[in-house]
Design a protein around this motif. Structure first.
Motif, PDB file in Angstrom:
ATOM      1  N   SER A 101      -5.120   3.279 -12.973  1.00  0.00           N
ATOM      2  CA  SER A 101      -4.639   1.930 -12.702  1.00  0.00           C
ATOM      3  C   SER A 101      -4.107   1.814 -11.275  1.00  0.00           C
ATOM      4  CB  SER A 101      -3.551   1.564 -13.706  1.00  0.00           C
ATOM      5  OG  SER A 101      -3.033   0.284 -13.418  1.00  0.00           O
ATOM      6  N   LEU A 102      -3.374   2.836 -10.837  1.00  0.00           N
ATOM      7  CA  LEU A 102      -2.832   2.828  -9.475  1.00  0.00           C
ATOM      8  C   LEU A 102      -3.962   2.872  -8.431  1.00  0.00           C
ATOM      9  CD1 LEU A 102       0.188   5.265  -9.976  1.00  0.00           C
ATOM     10  CD2 LEU A 102       0.329   2.838  -9.320  1.00  0.00           C
ATOM     11  N   LYS A 103      -5.055   3.592  -8.734  1.00  0.00           N
ATOM     12  CA  LYS A 103      -6.182   3.681  -7.802  1.00  0.00           C
ATOM     13  C   LYS A 103      -6.855   2.330  -7.650  1.00  0.00           C
ATOM     14  CE  LYS A 103      -7.421   8.455  -7.440  1.00  0.00           C
ATOM     15  NZ  LYS A 103      -8.531   9.379  -7.215  1.00  0.00           N
ATOM     16  N   VAL A 104      -6.953   1.595  -8.741  1.00  0.00           N
ATOM     17  CA  VAL A 104      -7.539   0.246  -8.665  1.00  0.00           C
ATOM     18  C   VAL A 104      -6.670  -0.647  -7.781  1.00  0.00           C
ATOM     19  CG1 VAL A 104      -8.066  -1.824  -9.983  1.00  0.00           C
ATOM     20  CG2 VAL A 104      -8.731   0.415 -10.881  1.00  0.00           C
ATOM     21  N   GLU A 105      -5.327  -0.543  -7.988  1.00  0.00           N
ATOM     22  CA  GLU A 105      -4.414  -1.330  -7.173  1.00  0.00           C
ATOM     23  C   GLU A 105      -4.539  -0.952  -5.686  1.00  0.00           C
ATOM     24  OE1 GLU A 105      -0.327  -1.470  -8.501  1.00  0.00           O
ATOM     25  OE2 GLU A 105      -0.946  -1.263 -10.594  1.00  0.00           O
ATOM     26  N   GLU A 106      -4.682   0.366  -5.443  1.00  0.00           N
ATOM     27  CA  GLU A 106      -4.821   0.853  -4.063  1.00  0.00           C
ATOM     28  C   GLU A 106      -6.091   0.282  -3.415  1.00  0.00           C
ATOM     29  OE1 GLU A 106      -4.772   5.160  -1.763  1.00  0.00           O
ATOM     30  OE2 GLU A 106      -5.916   4.967  -3.640  1.00  0.00           O
TER      31      GLU A 106
ATOM     32  N   LEU B  43       0.833  -1.206   0.000  1.00  0.00           N
ATOM     33  CA  LEU B  43       0.000   0.000   0.000  1.00  0.00           C
ATOM     34  C   LEU B  43       0.869   1.257   0.000  1.00  0.00           C
ATOM     35  CD1 LEU B  43      -2.870   1.167   0.130  1.00  0.00           C
ATOM     36  CD2 LEU B  43      -2.703   1.129   2.619  1.00  0.00           C
ATOM     37  N   LYS B  44       1.917   1.202   0.782  1.00  0.00           N
ATOM     38  CA  LYS B  44       2.820   2.356   0.843  1.00  0.00           C
ATOM     39  C   LYS B  44       3.449   2.622  -0.528  1.00  0.00           C
ATOM     40  CE  LYS B  44       6.391   4.253   3.833  1.00  0.00           C
ATOM     41  NZ  LYS B  44       7.271   3.998   5.008  1.00  0.00           N
ATOM     42  N   LYS B  45       3.860   1.564  -1.226  1.00  0.00           N
ATOM     43  CA  LYS B  45       4.480   1.666  -2.553  1.00  0.00           C
ATOM     44  C   LYS B  45       3.489   2.223  -3.572  1.00  0.00           C
ATOM     45  CE  LYS B  45       6.563  -1.375  -6.032  1.00  0.00           C
ATOM     46  NZ  LYS B  45       6.896  -2.791  -6.352  1.00  0.00           N
ATOM     47  N   ILE B  46       2.262   1.707  -3.556  1.00  0.00           N
ATOM     48  CA  ILE B  46       1.233   2.156  -4.504  1.00  0.00           C
ATOM     49  C   ILE B  46       0.905   3.627  -4.284  1.00  0.00           C
ATOM     50  CG2 ILE B  46      -1.205   1.900  -5.131  1.00  0.00           C
ATOM     51  CD1 ILE B  46      -0.880  -1.108  -4.421  1.00  0.00           C
ATOM     52  N   ARG B  47       0.757   4.023  -3.039  1.00  0.00           N
ATOM     53  CA  ARG B  47       0.396   5.418  -2.758  1.00  0.00           C
ATOM     54  C   ARG B  47       1.535   6.372  -3.118  1.00  0.00           C
ATOM     55  NH1 ARG B  47      -3.098   5.090   2.923  1.00  0.00           N
ATOM     56  NH2 ARG B  47      -5.011   4.279   1.947  1.00  0.00           N
ATOM     57  N   PHE B  48       2.786   5.910  -2.952  1.00  0.00           N
ATOM     58  CA  PHE B  48       3.932   6.743  -3.349  1.00  0.00           C
ATOM     59  C   PHE B  48       3.888   7.011  -4.859  1.00  0.00           C
ATOM     60  CE2 PHE B  48       8.302   7.196  -4.883  1.00  0.00           C
ATOM     61  CZ  PHE B  48       8.716   8.276  -4.120  1.00  0.00           C
ATOM     62  N   LYS B  49       3.651   5.920  -5.646  1.00  0.00           N
ATOM     63  CA  LYS B  49       3.559   6.072  -7.110  1.00  0.00           C
ATOM     64  C   LYS B  49       2.383   6.966  -7.486  1.00  0.00           C
ATOM     65  CE  LYS B  49       5.583   1.644  -8.544  1.00  0.00           C
ATOM     66  NZ  LYS B  49       5.293   0.355  -9.239  1.00  0.00           N
ATOM     67  N   LYS B  50       1.271   6.783  -6.780  1.00  0.00           N
ATOM     68  CA  LYS B  50       0.060   7.556  -7.085  1.00  0.00           C
ATOM     69  C   LYS B  50       0.295   9.046  -6.846  1.00  0.00           C
ATOM     70  CE  LYS B  50      -4.506   8.147  -5.167  1.00  0.00           C
ATOM     71  NZ  LYS B  50      -5.321   7.832  -4.008  1.00  0.00           N
TER      72      LYS B  50
END
Length: 632
Positions: A236-241, A150-157
């Protein structure tokens, strides 16, 4: 118990007052469900709980019900395999923390509240779940530190959103684009589409996708082509989040499900504590006591008070079930007889519910299997039953359901029909209930019932005290004394003819009625034939007369003129009528006290007030009159 008993004795109103002291819906729900117990062991246990809780409140002044809320809907969701949302998890964490605090608090009170302290031993602490929720959820949102992914995804987002903002700001600051732009700001649409407000007339000259059009059509919100790829990346990142957040919530929900049975037990115990401490807070408010209880039909109330009456109400002294099992209460209307019945009934129900009562030490309450009442006007419009018929229907149903462990509270038993029949029927009903072993308390005006009670060794009379000087009730019950309705006393105070009162007293003793006939002609006709018509009575202002043509009553306003006519006040109007068409009902001197202003009989309050204001020189009143004159 039945609903009529609860309604007539205002039992549900008492429960609502106690519920107001609860800190959560859990306690209120439990009070709603709890019914008066007919088991003396259960009643004693309930009263002991309230007494222990009262001792804790008196000593501590505060109970740590922090974070205790009704989490039933959250538990229902888990039972249905629904994943909990962050706000639900926070509420559950608060509840578990509250349970832990209550457990620690109650275990420390074992010395002077052993019963309540023992309940805490069954309460579970789930600090691991508390800590996991508090680590994962912050501010009703899943914290980024909940998982590495989650931390990785939010950083990219966040990095992608920053790039999009940079390119859009560059677009806004480009001088070439100024003529296309309607307003210079970035507008976020559909949660993840970043747009620029463009004038509709230039929409074809700005490369990009139209996301939205304003209501007037003058503005289109375009996502410039320069950020399209980044927007797709962001989506795409929001879906992953969302997928990662769902996984985290599912993991937490699964942890809780494993401890669900323990949480439900905690809920039951917290509900119990909330209810018991609500009873204790109410006890402190009314300075209540734990009465002694028995199951053999003995009631003794020392300075007892109705829970819904003001604190300064006259306390009740009462006893039944030792030397007598049926009590007949007499006294004037509005003297407090019905309140006595309701006080006894409601104090009994409160005790059976485990609620302390407003009374003094020495009070003892009996536990009953049934409590039945017949109080008030039971007229049934739906069934076309008269008041008397409804009372008899109710008494018949009560008789079929009663046994030797029954408390009966009857108000004006046998009333609503011919007095001789009513009294005889009431005595027969009271006899039947006595033979069934019931404990009966009844009020009445009938002398025959009082006399029966005096003759029966297991019946007792009681009377409501009445101040004969001020003609006001004292609301005090005196057992062993029979009272009366004070009708003769009040009538004498109201200047009723003494001859009439003496005759009434004689009729009460021996029923030797005066049956001598009177020739009406000697009353109505002049003494000498051919003599001019004269009035048989010199009518005075304020006399009440009967209008023979209307078979109704009126008040003399203007005394007789030379034509033997008087003016009477009838149904709001002044009517002239001949004295031959009226008969005297009551003279003014017997109707009104000495010095009474008779004019008040013929003018309404508003008129009298206006006259008073004019007499004292009120300018407002004068302006009002002038205004009315101008209207006319």
């Amino acid at each position: 118990m039945n609903n009529m008993t609860f309604e007539k004795l205002q039992y549900n109103e008492l429960k609502q007052i106690v519920q107001s002291y609860c800190v959560s819906g859990l306690g209120k729900r439990l009070i709603d469900k709890q019914e008066p117990s007919t088991n003396i062991k259960v009643v004693n246990n309930r009263l002991q709980e309230t007494t222990e809780a009262r001792a804790i409140i008196d000593a501590e002044g505060h109970i740590p019900f922090v974070g205790i809320t009704n989490i039933e809907s959250i538990i229902d969701s888990l039972d249905k395999d629904i994943i909990l949302q962050p706000s639900d998890l926070v509420s559950l964490s608060d509840f578990l923390r509250g349970c832990r605090k209550i457990k620690q608090f109650m275990e420390s009170k074992e010395f002077f509240a052993p019963t309540l302290a023992s309940y805490a031993q069954s309460m579970s602490e789930m600090k691991t779940i508390e800590e996991e929720i508090n680590f994962t959820i912050k501010g009703s949102r899943i914290d980024s530190s909940a998982s590495r992914e989650l931390k990785k995804i939010r950083f990219k987002k966040e990095a992608t959103e920053e790039k999009i903002n940079e390119r859009l700001n560059k677009f806004l600051n480009n001088g070439t684009n100024k003529k296309y732009i309607q307003e210079f700001f970035i507008s976020k649409k559909d949660d993840n589409r970043y747009t620029i407000p463009i004038k509709a007339s230039y929409k074809g000259q700005v490369p990009g996708a139209i996301i939205e059009v304003s209501s007037k059509g003058s503005t289109v919100f375009i996502e410039p082509q320069t950020v399209s790829k980044l927007s797709a990346e962001l989506a795409s990142l929001k879906v992953e989040e969302e997928m990662e957040e769902y996984r985290i919530l599912a993991t937490l929900s699964g942890m809780i499900v494993e401890e669900l049975q323990k949480i439900k037990v905690n809920m039951e115990l917290i509900s119990q504590y909330d209810m018991v401490f609500a009873k204790a807070k109410y006890s402190k408010h009314i300075t209540g006591i734990q009465p002694k209880v028995n199951d053999h039909g003995y009631i003794k109330i020392v300075n007892g008070k109705h829970p819904l009456l003001p604190k300064d109400a006259v306390p009740l002294q009462f006893e039944i079930g030792k030397d007598y099992r049926s009590l007949i209460i007499t006294g004037p209307n509005a003297g407090g007889k019905t309140i006595v019945l309701k006080t006894i009934g409601l104090l009994t129900l409160a005790t059976m519910l485990g609620i302390h009562i407003a009374a003094k030490e020495g009070t003892e309450i009996a536990i009953f299997e049934h409590i039945f009442v017949d109080i008030g006007d039971n007229q049934s419009i739906e069934n076309a039953l008269s008041t008397f018929s409804s009372h008899m229907k109710n008494l018949s149903e009560i008789m079929n359901a009663s046994n030797h462990r029954t408390l009966l509270l009857f108000d004006e038993i046998g009333s609503g029909t011919e007095p001789n029949e009513g009294a005889a029927l009431a005595i027969a009903i009271l006899e039947e209930f006595y033979h069934m072993g019931c404990l009966t308390i009844a009020t009445t005006h009938y002398g025959e019932i009082k006399r029966y009670s005096e003759l029966h060794s297991d019946f007792m009379n009681a009377a409501m005290q009445f101040d004969q000087e001020t003609l006001s009730p004292l609301y005090q019950l005196v057992i062993g004394k029979s009272g009366d309705s004070n009708a003769l006393w009040i009538s004498r105070k109201m200047n009723m003819k003494e001859s009439v009162l003496k005759r009434a007293e004689a009729y009460m003793e021996n029923k030797d009625y005066q049956l001598k006939q009177v020739n009406p002609d000697k009353v109505r006709q002049p003494k000498h034939k051919g003599e001019a018509i004269t009035a048989k009575y010199d009518y005075k202002k304020g006399d009440r007369v009967k209008l023979l043509d209307h078979n109704d009553f009126a008040i003399i306003y203007k005394e007789m003129d030379q034509f033997y006519n008087v003016v009477v006040y009838y149904k709001g109007e002044m009517v002239e009528v001949n004295v031959k068409r009226i008969t005297l009902n009551l003279p003014a001197q017997e109707l009104y006290p000495e010095g009474y202003d008779l004019e008040t009989l013929f003018t309404d309050f508003a008129t009298r007030k206006l006259e008073h204001d004019i007499n004292r020189g009120s300018k407002k009143a004068l302006r009002k009159i002038q205004k009315e004159m101008r209207k006319k």
